[in-house]
Design an enzyme around this catalytic site. Structure first.
Site, PDB file in Angstrom:
ATOM      1  N   LEU A  18     -13.103 -14.516 -47.052  1.00  0.00           N
ATOM      2  CA  LEU A  18     -13.151 -14.633 -48.504  1.00  0.00           C
ATOM      3  C   LEU A  18     -12.279 -13.576 -49.181  1.00  0.00           C
ATOM      4  CD1 LEU A  18     -16.966 -15.267 -49.079  1.00  0.00           C
ATOM      5  CD2 LEU A  18     -15.108 -16.946 -49.106  1.00  0.00           C
ATOM      6  N   ARG A  20     -10.422  -9.195 -48.697  1.00  0.00           N
ATOM      7  CA  ARG A  20     -10.279  -7.905 -48.018  1.00  0.00           C
ATOM      8  C   ARG A  20     -10.334  -6.799 -49.044  1.00  0.00           C
ATOM      9  NH1 ARG A  20      -6.471 -10.838 -44.847  1.00  0.00           N
ATOM     10  NH2 ARG A  20      -7.071 -10.752 -42.670  1.00  0.00           N
ATOM     11  N   GLY A  22     -10.698  -2.165 -49.340  1.00  0.00           N
ATOM     12  CA  GLY A  22     -10.266  -0.932 -48.699  1.00  0.00           C
ATOM     13  C   GLY A  22     -11.057  -0.574 -47.459  1.00  0.00           C
ATOM     14  N   MET A  23     -12.334  -0.927 -47.431  1.00  0.00           N
ATOM     15  CA  MET A  23     -13.184  -0.559 -46.302  1.00  0.00           C
ATOM     16  C   MET A  23     -13.576  -1.731 -45.418  1.00  0.00           C
ATOM     17  SD  MET A  23     -15.889   2.296 -47.657  1.00  0.00           S
ATOM     18  CE  MET A  23     -16.700   2.306 -46.085  1.00  0.00           C
ATOM     19  N   ALA A  24     -13.510  -2.941 -45.946  1.00  0.00           N
ATOM     20  CA  ALA A  24     -14.087  -4.051 -45.193  1.00  0.00           C
ATOM     21  C   ALA A  24     -13.444  -5.383 -45.549  1.00  0.00           C
ATOM     22  CB  ALA A  24     -15.587  -4.121 -45.466  1.00  0.00           C
ATOM     23  N   GLU A  25     -13.764  -6.381 -44.733  1.00  0.00           N
ATOM     24  CA  GLU A  25     -13.413  -7.768 -45.011  1.00  0.00           C
ATOM     25  C   GLU A  25     -14.707  -8.505 -45.320  1.00  0.00           C
ATOM     26  OE1 GLU A  25     -11.590  -8.727 -41.254  1.00  0.00           O
ATOM     27  OE2 GLU A  25      -9.600  -8.384 -42.084  1.00  0.00           O
ATOM     28  N   VAL A  26     -14.634  -9.486 -46.204  1.00  0.00           N
ATOM     29  CA  VAL A  26     -15.812 -10.275 -46.557  1.00  0.00           C
ATOM     30  C   VAL A  26     -15.556 -11.718 -46.140  1.00  0.00           C
ATOM     31  CG1 VAL A  26     -17.357 -11.039 -48.398  1.00  0.00           C
ATOM     32  CG2 VAL A  26     -16.375  -8.740 -48.474  1.00  0.00           C
ATOM     33  N   LYS A  41     -20.016  -8.846 -44.849  1.00  0.00           N
ATOM     34  CA  LYS A  41     -19.045  -7.769 -45.060  1.00  0.00           C
ATOM     35  C   LYS A  41     -18.948  -6.987 -43.758  1.00  0.00           C
ATOM     36  CE  LYS A  41     -18.318  -3.888 -48.239  1.00  0.00           C
ATOM     37  NZ  LYS A  41     -18.895  -3.234 -49.429  1.00  0.00           N
ATOM     38  N   ASP A 139     -18.302   3.414 -57.686  1.00  0.00           N
ATOM     39  CA  ASP A 139     -17.059   2.647 -57.761  1.00  0.00           C
ATOM     40  C   ASP A 139     -17.214   1.447 -58.697  1.00  0.00           C
ATOM     41  OD1 ASP A 139     -14.409   2.040 -57.207  1.00  0.00           O
ATOM     42  OD2 ASP A 139     -14.874   0.918 -55.387  1.00  0.00           O
TER      43      ASP A 139
END
Length: 171
Positions: A18, A20, A22-26, A41, A139
């Site tokens: 779905l 990307r 900075g820390m993860a892909e969803v 995530k 954030d």
């Protein structure tokens, strides 16, 4: 990069990417026993070796899982597979506030004051709830706010409907 599509993590079958960050892909996933769509995530593999970031990811999962608020994304599970931590969350179908505002800007429009006030009130309620539990977001930005409707999908080309609510993500 690991190819997660088609794999099953615990009881969740990963279906498609779905987005990307900075820390993860969803990813879009389907919970196999509950037969419902979920978001998964997964921490980027190169970050999995950094103990500080790993702890931050774990803390996010635990903090959000402990909260129950209509304007905060629901976390269902947290686990690790092959040294990759992941969070299973409710799937928020709709646009991010960033995408919605970008669409408005391209059309030469702005968000009406009453819609802005409604969104800010929902986000303020979510933050107040989190802060009362000692949780700080760190954030807050339009990309970390999803817009959802109870009555169906959100059309980013149309005016924001009265039942559209902000949901805070990415703690």
């Amino acid at each position: 990069m690991t190819d997660w599509i088609g794999r099953t993590l615990s009881k969740v079958e990963i279906q498609k990417l779905l987005g990307r960050g900075g820390m993860a892909e969803v990813y879009l996933g389907r919970h196999t026993t509950l037969n419902r769509p979920v978001a998964v995530k997964i921490l980027h593999s190169y970050l999995s070796e950094d103990e500080t970031l790993l702890q931050r990811f774990r803390t996010e999962a635990q903090a959000v899982a402990a909260m129950r608020h209509p304007n905060i994304v629901q976390v269902f599970d947290f686990d690790t597979v092959e040294d990759h931590p992941y969070i299973v969350m409710e799937l928020l179908e709709g646009a991010s506030l960033a995408d919605y505002l970008r669409t408005l800007r391209r059309a030469g429009r702005t968000l009406p004051p009453e819609a802005t006030a409604r969104l800010v009130a929902g986000l303020a309620a979510a933050l107040d709830y989190a802060h009362a539990r000692g949780i700080v977001h760190r954030d807050i930005k339009p990309a970390n706010v999803m817009l959802r409707r109870a009555s169906g999908p959100l059309d980013p080309e149309a005016p924001l409907p009265p039942d559209a609510e902000p949901v805070l993500t990415d703690f």
